[in-house]
Design a protein around this motif. Structure first.
Motif, PDB file in Angstrom:
ATOM      1  N   LYS A 108       0.828  -1.208   0.000  1.00 53.97           N
ATOM      2  CA  LYS A 108       0.000   0.000   0.000  1.00 53.97           C
ATOM      3  C   LYS A 108       0.863   1.259   0.000  1.00 53.97           C
ATOM      4  O   LYS A 108       0.657   2.177  -0.801  1.00 53.97           O
ATOM      5  CB  LYS A 108      -0.929  -0.002   1.215  1.00 53.97           C
ATOM      6  N   VAL A 109       1.857   1.293   0.907  1.00 54.52           N
ATOM      7  CA  VAL A 109       2.667   2.516   1.014  1.00 54.52           C
ATOM      8  C   VAL A 109       3.559   2.696  -0.205  1.00 54.52           C
ATOM      9  O   VAL A 109       3.774   3.834  -0.668  1.00 54.52           O
ATOM     10  CB  VAL A 109       3.487   2.523   2.327  1.00 54.52           C
ATOM     11  N   SER A 110       4.048   1.606  -0.789  1.00 56.49           N
ATOM     12  CA  SER A 110       4.880   1.747  -1.988  1.00 56.49           C
ATOM     13  C   SER A 110       4.043   2.218  -3.176  1.00 56.49           C
ATOM     14  O   SER A 110       4.503   3.043  -3.977  1.00 56.49           O
ATOM     15  CB  SER A 110       5.614   0.445  -2.316  1.00 56.49           C
ATOM     16  N   ASP A 111       2.806   1.725  -3.282  1.00 60.72           N
ATOM     17  CA  ASP A 111       1.919   2.207  -4.351  1.00 60.72           C
ATOM     18  C   ASP A 111       1.648   3.703  -4.188  1.00 60.72           C
ATOM     19  O   ASP A 111       1.670   4.468  -5.168  1.00 60.72           O
ATOM     20  CB  ASP A 111       0.586   1.443  -4.330  1.00 60.72           C
ATOM     21  N   GLU A 112       1.406   4.119  -2.959  1.00 61.80           N
ATOM     22  CA  GLU A 112       1.143   5.542  -2.709  1.00 61.80           C
ATOM     23  C   GLU A 112       2.382   6.390  -3.016  1.00 61.80           C
ATOM     24  O   GLU A 112       2.267   7.511  -3.519  1.00 61.80           O
ATOM     25  CB  GLU A 112       0.694   5.749  -1.261  1.00 61.80           C
ATOM     26  N   TYR A 113       3.559   5.846  -2.727  1.00 62.65           N
ATOM     27  CA  TYR A 113       4.798   6.558  -3.043  1.00 62.65           C
ATOM     28  C   TYR A 113       4.917   6.802  -4.544  1.00 62.65           C
ATOM     29  O   TYR A 113       5.206   7.933  -4.973  1.00 62.65           O
ATOM     30  CB  TYR A 113       5.997   5.753  -2.527  1.00 62.65           C
ATOM     31  N   PHE A 114       4.679   5.765  -5.338  1.00 64.25           N
ATOM     32  CA  PHE A 114       4.760   5.934  -6.788  1.00 64.25           C
ATOM     33  C   PHE A 114       3.701   6.907  -7.293  1.00 64.25           C
ATOM     34  O   PHE A 114       3.992   7.755  -8.148  1.00 64.25           O
ATOM     35  CB  PHE A 114       4.598   4.589  -7.503  1.00 64.25           C
ATOM     36  N   ASP A 115       2.480   6.805  -6.761  1.00 66.74           N
ATOM     37  CA  ASP A 115       1.353   7.570  -7.301  1.00 66.74           C
ATOM     38  C   ASP A 115       1.284   8.991  -6.756  1.00 66.74           C
ATOM     39  O   ASP A 115       0.699   9.868  -7.401  1.00 66.74           O
ATOM     40  CB  ASP A 115       0.034   6.840  -6.993  1.00 66.74           C
ATOM     41  N   GLN A 116       1.885   9.242  -5.594  1.00 62.57           N
ATOM     42  CA  GLN A 116       1.767  10.568  -4.980  1.00 62.57           C
ATOM     43  C   GLN A 116       3.057  11.386  -5.056  1.00 62.57           C
ATOM     44  O   GLN A 116       3.017  12.616  -4.950  1.00 62.57           O
ATOM     45  CB  GLN A 116       1.347  10.427  -3.508  1.00 62.57           C
ATOM     46  N   VAL A 117       4.204  10.711  -5.238  1.00 61.41           N
ATOM     47  CA  VAL A 117       5.478  11.441  -5.231  1.00 61.41           C
ATOM     48  C   VAL A 117       6.308  11.137  -6.474  1.00 61.41           C
ATOM     49  O   VAL A 117       6.680  12.044  -7.231  1.00 61.41           O
ATOM     50  CB  VAL A 117       6.312  11.099  -3.965  1.00 61.41           C
ATOM     51  N   TYR A 118       6.612   9.866  -6.688  1.00 60.12           N
ATOM     52  CA  TYR A 118       7.580   9.475  -7.711  1.00 60.12           C
ATOM     53  C   TYR A 118       7.175   9.974  -9.095  1.00 60.12           C
ATOM     54  O   TYR A 118       7.937  10.717  -9.744  1.00 60.12           O
ATOM     55  CB  TYR A 118       7.728   7.949  -7.708  1.00 60.12           C
ATOM     56  N   VAL A 126      10.828  17.176  -1.327  1.00 62.23           N
ATOM     57  CA  VAL A 126      11.650  16.769  -0.184  1.00 62.23           C
ATOM     58  C   VAL A 126      10.767  16.451   1.021  1.00 62.23           C
ATOM     59  O   VAL A 126      10.972  15.439   1.712  1.00 62.23           O
ATOM     60  CB  VAL A 126      12.675  17.882   0.168  1.00 62.23           C
ATOM     61  N   PHE A 127       9.778  17.277   1.280  1.00 58.58           N
ATOM     62  CA  PHE A 127       8.857  17.033   2.394  1.00 58.58           C
ATOM     63  C   PHE A 127       8.138  15.701   2.224  1.00 58.58           C
ATOM     64  O   PHE A 127       8.042  14.901   3.170  1.00 58.58           O
ATOM     65  CB  PHE A 127       7.842  18.182   2.481  1.00 58.58           C
ATOM     66  N   ALA A 128       7.631  15.447   1.014  1.00 61.23           N
ATOM     67  CA  ALA A 128       6.900  14.198   0.759  1.00 61.23           C
ATOM     68  C   ALA A 128       7.823  12.989   0.869  1.00 61.23           C
ATOM     69  O   ALA A 128       7.429  11.933   1.393  1.00 61.23           O
ATOM     70  CB  ALA A 128       6.251  14.254  -0.627  1.00 61.23           C
ATOM     71  N   LEU A 129       9.050  13.122   0.377  1.00 60.27           N
ATOM     72  CA  LEU A 129      10.004  12.014   0.454  1.00 60.27           C
ATOM     73  C   LEU A 129      10.328  11.669   1.907  1.00 60.27           C
ATOM     74  O   LEU A 129      10.399  10.486   2.275  1.00 60.27           O
ATOM     75  CB  LEU A 129      11.290  12.379  -0.296  1.00 60.27           C
ATOM     76  N   ASN A 130      10.510  12.688   2.727  1.00 63.48           N
ATOM     77  CA  ASN A 130      10.776  12.435   4.146  1.00 63.48           C
ATOM     78  C   ASN A 130       9.615  11.706   4.809  1.00 63.48           C
ATOM     79  O   ASN A 130       9.820  10.801   5.634  1.00 63.48           O
ATOM     80  CB  ASN A 130      11.052  13.755   4.882  1.00 63.48           C
ATOM     81  N   ASN A 131       8.409  12.074   4.443  1.00 63.19           N
ATOM     82  CA  ASN A 131       7.228  11.411   4.986  1.00 63.19           C
ATOM     83  C   ASN A 131       7.198   9.934   4.596  1.00 63.19           C
ATOM     84  O   ASN A 131       6.978   9.055   5.448  1.00 63.19           O
ATOM     85  CB  ASN A 131       5.966  12.125   4.482  1.00 63.19           C
ATOM     86  N   PHE A 132       7.439   9.659   3.340  1.00 68.59           N
ATOM     87  CA  PHE A 132       7.391   8.263   2.890  1.00 68.59           C
ATOM     88  C   PHE A 132       8.589   7.464   3.420  1.00 68.59           C
ATOM     89  O   PHE A 132       8.476   6.260   3.656  1.00 68.59           O
ATOM     90  CB  PHE A 132       7.299   8.193   1.368  1.00 68.59           C
ATOM     91  N   GLU A 133       9.725   8.122   3.620  1.00 72.42           N
ATOM     92  CA  GLU A 133      10.866   7.425   4.220  1.00 72.42           C
ATOM     93  C   GLU A 133      10.487   6.907   5.611  1.00 72.42           C
ATOM     94  O   GLU A 133      10.799   5.763   5.978  1.00 72.42           O
ATOM     95  CB  GLU A 133      12.058   8.389   4.308  1.00 72.42           C
ATOM     96  N   GLN A 134       9.782   7.725   6.390  1.00 70.84           N
ATOM     97  CA  GLN A 134       9.354   7.311   7.724  1.00 70.84           C
ATOM     98  C   GLN A 134       8.333   6.177   7.642  1.00 70.84           C
ATOM     99  O   GLN A 134       8.403   5.219   8.426  1.00 70.84           O
ATOM    100  CB  GLN A 134       8.759   8.510   8.469  1.00 70.84           C
ATOM    101  N   ARG A 135       7.408   6.270   6.708  1.00 72.27           N
ATOM    102  CA  ARG A 135       6.357   5.244   6.604  1.00 72.27           C
ATOM    103  C   ARG A 135       6.924   3.895   6.168  1.00 72.27           C
ATOM    104  O   ARG A 135       6.532   2.851   6.705  1.00 72.27           O
ATOM    105  CB  ARG A 135       5.280   5.710   5.616  1.00 72.27           C
ATOM    106  N   VAL A 136       7.856   3.900   5.193  1.00 77.05           N
ATOM    107  CA  VAL A 136       8.444   2.634   4.745  1.00 77.05           C
ATOM    108  C   VAL A 136       9.343   2.059   5.836  1.00 77.05           C
ATOM    109  O   VAL A 136       9.317   0.852   6.105  1.00 77.05           O
ATOM    110  CB  VAL A 136       9.234   2.828   3.431  1.00 77.05           C
TER     111      VAL A 136
END
Length: 569
Positions: A18-28, A60-70
């Protein structure tokens, strides 16, 4: 009456997916929409990259958020494959943060701006995944955003490295011609008059913006381009760890690089002496270079190699080829010509309509003098044509692409480690000859041509050895650009024209040691598997299993194939 509500608890694997899909769809992909188009996600076709400070800060803000979640999902709770996917996503996030905050190409590299415009247009032209009118509509939407993107360079580029500005100045005229000639020609089948009229306006605006940009680069930015292109030892090591999961100290890596360089130089000398006992290796290298196709026969020469390569791969059980469809050989797009001589451009894993792969070859620039053309063509000699075909097509990048369509997860369809991708393609150059390709009757017409094939392979190996050493040495302050050019000529056995292109590339691509590094990792993995499996080892099975993993760092492949985390080098 009471109700019992069953708590739904996601497993760690479901949480990660779920979190990896959101990373691709919301940030990457939202921050790299051209990559979205390439991947086959056409909801991004009307979007363009944004290099404004506000966009960089938001990413950068979004990447930091996803780094914490993963990171919050324990690796130990996942199966081996998903654990590898988690490591790849975290590595990708860390690498992107390093790029945006420390390496900062958006603040240093003028070519990022003009090159992004060209690439954004090219991805809509190259493959006919939708009718011409639909793709033209997307192009117009992107072109409307391009003048603002180019204008952003004026804000962001304050003290860039001179070499980066010089590369941009070299590239922009070709990009202008690309928008003047190639882009309109690609949409000649568009039928909507209103669309065509609007495109004429947006395209003219892009051309005007690029012309103004070129003038600004020359008269304003170049005189104040006094920055440093070097990323330094600490950043270099972090980038290698994040991208490739390689954590060896740089001095140890240099030892490995020099050892392989000297090994290949010695092999070259031995084959050269067999071929021409009375000549030095340098004289034999010059003779090898002179044996090349005419420039207008270069593309047919590459196409002609495919049949013998495929016949050999099948008859010698090298690797399973998943498709009979062959790539199309064509001239490299204009905006890529300054820093690449050959490349494979395959569609993304989610592209379902336009699935042609293009083998790009950079022909000599028409502005070159006859001696310059001859020097340039030495890089496309009878040996390196074979080596390059193996690397780009069979069984190199094109076969990798065919396997990527069946990669085991979305993460491995989208993300890749360059030591795996380029390491595999470089490994195959030597592996094919070691297994008998290029012998008389197996691709070569006689023993003399067979030796030239081996020299061509070794020349390409020495080129990658030189990249390995130059990348580390330039970016840690131990080698200047001019010394890098000389190193490619003297130690890498390259003509001056190629040496200059390679040194330029190294300034902006510091870790281009990944060719040799990945090759050596794959060769060690193969050796370790032979030791483990003994007589049951099968080269074809090894190659099939290797490619079926997708393209993660070799460390992850080792764990899957060997079942341990033993050193990759």
């Amino acid at each position: 009456m009471s109700f019992t509500i069953a708590a739904h608890s996601e497993s760690p694997t479901e949480q990660f997916q779920k979190v990896s899909d959101e990373y691709f769809d919301q940030v990457y992909f939202p921050h790299q929409p051209t990559s979205g188009t390439v991947a086959g996600y056409h909801q991004y076709d009307t979007k363009l990259e944004d290099f404004s400070r506000a966009s960089v800060d938001a990413e950068v803000f979004a990447l930091n958020n996803f780094e914490q979640r993963v990171s919050a999902i324990p690796a130990a709770s996942l199966d081996q494959g998903t654990r590898g996917d988690r490591a790849m996503v975290l590595g990708g996030i860390h690498s992107r943060l390093l790029t945006l905050r420390t390496i900062r190409p958006w603040a240093k590299n003028a070519d990022e701006y003009s090159g992004t415009c060209a690439n954004a247009a090219f991805t809509l032209m190259e493959r006919k995944f939708a009718p011409a009118d639909d793709r033209l509509r997307s192009l117009i939407a992107r072109e409307k955003q391009m003048p603002a993107l180019i204008a952003q360079a004026h804000v962001n580029l304050q003290n860039p490295p001179r070499i980066f500005t010089e590369i941009a100045i070299e590239q922009v005229p070709g990009i202008i011609r690309f928008f003047q000639n190639d882009v309109p020609a690609a949409f000649k089948d568009a039928s909507d008059p209103a669309l065509k009229s609007e495109f004429a306006q947006t395209n003219a605006a892009v051309i005007a913006a690029l012309n103004n940009y070129l003038a600004w680069l020359k008269t304003d930015l170049l005189p104040r381009s006094n920055g440093d292109f070097r990323i330094g030892a600490d950043t270099f090591s972090k980038k290698l760890q994040y991208d490739e999961m390689v954590d060896l100290p740089l001095p140890r890596l240099l030892e490995i690089g020099y050892a392989d360089l000297h090994k290949n130089q010695q092999h070259f000398a031995e084959v050269a002496k067999e071929l021409e006992p009375g000549k030095t290796p340098r004289e034999v290298l010059e003779e090898l270079g002179s044996q090349h196709p005419a420039p207008d026969q270069l593309i047919p020469a590459f196409t002609a190699t495919f049949t013998s390569l495929l016949d050999f791969i099948r008859s010698h059980h090298i690797v399973t080829i998943p498709s009979e469809v062959r790539p199309v050989v064509e001239e490299t797009p204009p905006f890529m010509r300054a820093t690449t001589q050959a490349s494979m451009d395959s569609p993304g894993p989610y592209e379902t309509r336009a699935t042609t792969s293009y083998f790009n070859v950079t022909l000599p620039d028409p502005s070159m003098t006859p001696p310059q053309i001859e020097g340039y063509m030495h890089s496309f000699n009878v040996g390196t044509v074979i080596s390059t075909s193996v690397h780009e097509a069979y069984p190199g990048h094109y076969v990798q692409y065919l396997y990527s369509l069946k990669a085991p997860s979305r993460v491995r369809k989208i993300l890749s480690a360059t030591t795996n991708v380029e390491g595999w393609a470089h490994y195959t150059e030597q592996m094919m000859l070691d297994n008998g390709y290029g012998q008389p009757g197996e691709g070569a017409k006689d023993a003399r041509e067979s030796k030239f094939f081996r020299l061509g392979q070794l020349q390409d190996a020495l080129l990658r050895n030189a990249r390995f050493i130059v990348g580390i040495q330039m970016h840690t302050g131990n080698m200047t650009y001019d010394q890098a050019v000389e190193f490619f000529q003297k130690e890498g056995y390259q003509p001056k024209e190629t040496a200059e292109v390679e040194a330029k590339r190294g300034a902006g691509d510091p870790t281009y040691l990944y060719y040799t590094l990945g090759k050596l990792e794959i060769m060690k993995l193969r050796s370790d598997l032979i030791n483990k499996q003994g007589k049951s080892f099968s080269l074809q099975n090894f190659h099939d299993e290797f490619l079926s993993q997708g393209f993660p760092p070799i460390k992850i492949v080792r764990e899957a194939l060997l079942g341990d985390d033993s050193p990759a080098l």
